[in-house]
Enzyme design. Sequence first.
Site, PDB file in Angstrom:
ATOM      1  N   GLY B  22       0.842  -1.180   0.000  1.00 16.95           N
ATOM      2  CA  GLY B  22       0.000   0.000   0.000  1.00 16.95           C
ATOM      3  C   GLY B  22       0.877   1.229   0.000  1.00 16.95           C
ATOM      4  CB  CYS B  23       1.623   3.667  -1.718  1.00 15.65           C
ATOM      5  SG  CYS B  23       2.481   2.207  -2.262  1.00 15.65           S
ATOM      6  N   GLY B  24       1.089   5.973   0.071  1.00 20.98           N
ATOM      7  CA  GLY B  24       0.517   7.311   0.118  1.00 20.98           C
ATOM      8  C   GLY B  24       1.075   8.134  -1.027  1.00 20.98           C
ATOM      9  NE  ARG B  51      -2.321   6.466   2.080  1.00 20.13           N
ATOM     10  CZ  ARG B  51      -3.526   5.925   2.202  1.00 20.13           C
ATOM     11  NH1 ARG B  51      -4.307   6.278   3.210  1.00 20.13           N
ATOM     12  NH2 ARG B  51      -3.957   5.042   1.338  1.00 20.13           N
ATOM     13  CG  ASN B 192       5.131   7.044   3.060  1.00 24.67           C
ATOM     14  OD1 ASN B 192       6.149   6.377   3.150  1.00 24.67           O
ATOM     15  ND2 ASN B 192       4.394   7.390   4.099  1.00 24.67           N
TER      16      ASN B 192
END
Lengths: 503, 405
Positions: B22-24, B51, B192
């Site tokens: 997952g990520c930001g 995140r 991120n």
Amino acid sequence: MPQTIIQPEFNVVIDYDKCHKCGRCAQQCGWGVYDFNERPIPDDTKCKACHRCVTYCPARAITIRKHELAYRDSDNWSPQLRRAVWKQAETGGVMLTGMGNDKSYVHLFDHLVLDACQVTNPSIDPLREPRELRTYLGRKPDSVEVESDGEGGFRLQEGAGVVNNIELATPIIFSPMSYGSVSLNVHKSLAMAATRAGILMNTGEGGLHADLFPYADHVIVQCASGRFGVDPEYLRRGAAIEIKIGQGAKPGIGGHLPGEKIDREVSTTRMIPQGTDALSPAPHHDIYSIEDLRQLIYSLKEASGYKPVGVKIAAVHNVAAIASGIVRAGADYVYLDGFRGGTGAAPTIIRDNLGIPIEVAIAVVDQRLRDEGIRNQASIVAAGSIRSSGDLAKAIALGADVVAIGTAALIALGCHVCQSCHTGSCSWGLTTQKPELTRRVDPEWGAERLTNLVNAWSHELQEILGALGLNAVESLRGSRERLRGVGLDAQTCEILGVKPAGR
Amino acid sequence: MKPITLERPTYTEEAPYKIHGGCGLTGICDESGARFSGEVPIRSMAVQRDRGNGLGAGFAGYGIYPEFPDHFAFHMMYHDIQAKEETEALFDQWFVVDLAEPLPTRSVKGVEDAPLLWRYFVTPDPSKLEEEQSDEDFVVHAVMTINAPVDGAFVASSGKDMGAFKGVGFPQEIGHYYRLDEYEGHTWIGHNRFPTNTPGWWGGAHPFTLLDWSIVHNGEISSYGINSRYLEQFGYKCSLGTDTEVAAYLFDLMLRRHRLPLPLACKALAPPLWDEIERMPEDEREVMRALRAVYGPGMLNGPFAIILGFNGGMVALNDRIKLRPLIAAKQGDLVLVASEESAIREIAPEPESVWMPKAGEPVVARVRGMEWPIHGDLHLTPAEVSCAVDGTEDVCEIVESLEVV
């Protein structure tokens, strides 16, 4: 000496305490097993284990058992091989059979497993989300060329876009089975089901009966080496044209429909005299090379006003190079028929020993067309024993655009895979022209069952897509990353383009 | 151009399998073209610290090298000196190298095991170009050749007047390590990362880039298998073991090589459902039908939010059924997109509008006056195209007035 030393394969066992003595078994059996004299007396030697009598016995008094005759064990000389030698010693003939290869070669589909989503990507909820199956069969351009429509939007440039493609509601079509090898009622069932399910049926090489004209938008018309039933109207009438070069069950072999099957209707449809044998030559005698094939493809396109033209070949050793040549020759789709594909009649020795598995053929053809940058120029239709929606999903993941089902469709219509299609006495009324047998299939009933089968497999394919987190089938097509091999050697994995499970 | 057939050797630290996670995201564009400090995207990413898990972060900035506007700026990561020497030998063979220097960095707690980081400002050696080969095609081939066969060398970015800065760490650590506060750009994107394993490999962080295109991505591309095989047909080699890479190459294929207008490229990646297509007016319907039939193997399926940066703006796009967060806002000339609204309000506390883009509907930010980077021959001026894309008249008027001037 007895007439034959071959013992029957099956025992017909009747519980006479239950038997109503109604005679329905004798009436239903197409093989003449029963002699009815106050009660049915079966002749085991004639039984094909098709279960027609079992199904229709009102007292459920009949069962069929394997003839459990002990043979001296031998891993080398199976009872089947011994029986075959006896039969040939008695007749001196070529052994014939129907349906597909029943030998225990490895079933590659059963050694492939699909992926599923867990945590990092959500699976698609089958009850709420769409999962699209629509598929276009035919040649696609390399790119889409658009121009401004002057109002902030875009429209296709003249002649750009996807033309001469057939829209399918789901990536399943019916395999070619000719009128002659199967009955007209079977053809009608297939045509009606294809129309209802938004897919295609295929005439096979026996022409298109006039009763099927209303469904012609959902019919592929075949042009095979015998050219039966082929004229300009026939070519223009169908949704697409298919040149049949070969068949998985009998690569390199022609066909022979005996004269007794050529009744008035078959004769009219095939455009040959009544009662004559319909002989399909092994090769097309106007195609001895790839450039001849190109000429036929374009002749058919010219004659039909540029309908899509596909080419059906049996999966053989060099299938990738052949398929590449076919695409370069201008075919809109390549139909690959694996070595387990069915047939109405073929020499057993050919059916059981020639050709390669469809899984391998899909993998190598898809990869070759990609290596050559021409994958978009033709669709791949894969056939040759697609037995379930699992096989369907795996075939698509390996790289097929569409699968074709023949045996599965016949099974839906009652076929019990007794492998006796070549006898012309099918008790289920499928592979026969005897009117008392063919009338057993009501086209309306048949169409409903076939439509159900296609819909059921489509729903199952949607379930699989959902588990994979995909909402459109094009994202599974050729996505071998979602397949893993179980119990396959490294080289087979490499050829199939899949990793072993655990990688 | 020959397709790349050699396999890229894997790093010892690199995972041999595809990395999930997952990520930001953040993306900030000043449509006036005013340049602002790299500290801004760092702040926006810092509030999205949760995140990620410290295993990857990165930024890309546009307009950061005004002194080298026409040079391809190569940001390189080297595993060792040998990789550097091999790559520089290739550079000398292919390019005129006008400046080669280490990327400026500063020591930051938490950032360890950095590879050798260098940058090069180069132009293709005209004598090395094949007939009718564009500079861009030449550079793409060079990038693919370095990434795959050269052991231990990795191209972080290769565009003009832009650069990618990425590594293993949290965003503010990586941003400060690369001294982004000393750069100014008109468009920045940031990322991120929360990988579900620990590859610890700098090249695996976002953004992924090719030429001017840079991509940050939150999500998993479930269609990676076919996307990468589709791209291989066109000579792209997906060698980085992450699905984000395919998004960068798909944009390059459709926008630069197939000259598709940007909105249609977005539609090809995240197409509307057939049900919707059937209800469209005829011209639009036929375009969409063709896009889906032709670019079906390129459709990005699965949950994603991506931001595509390019010289002149950015595009943010959600998957076709919106399975990952993406929010957009406008404040003055600033267009902001991010995974969380907090990341937007950190930079623009009182935006005029904040909205949740619909599934498959791109958010486009354009720096006014900059040439539209997509060279589609659409019988339109770049200004008209940008109006068509934005659907906003004010942009049209401004661009027209600029042209009059």
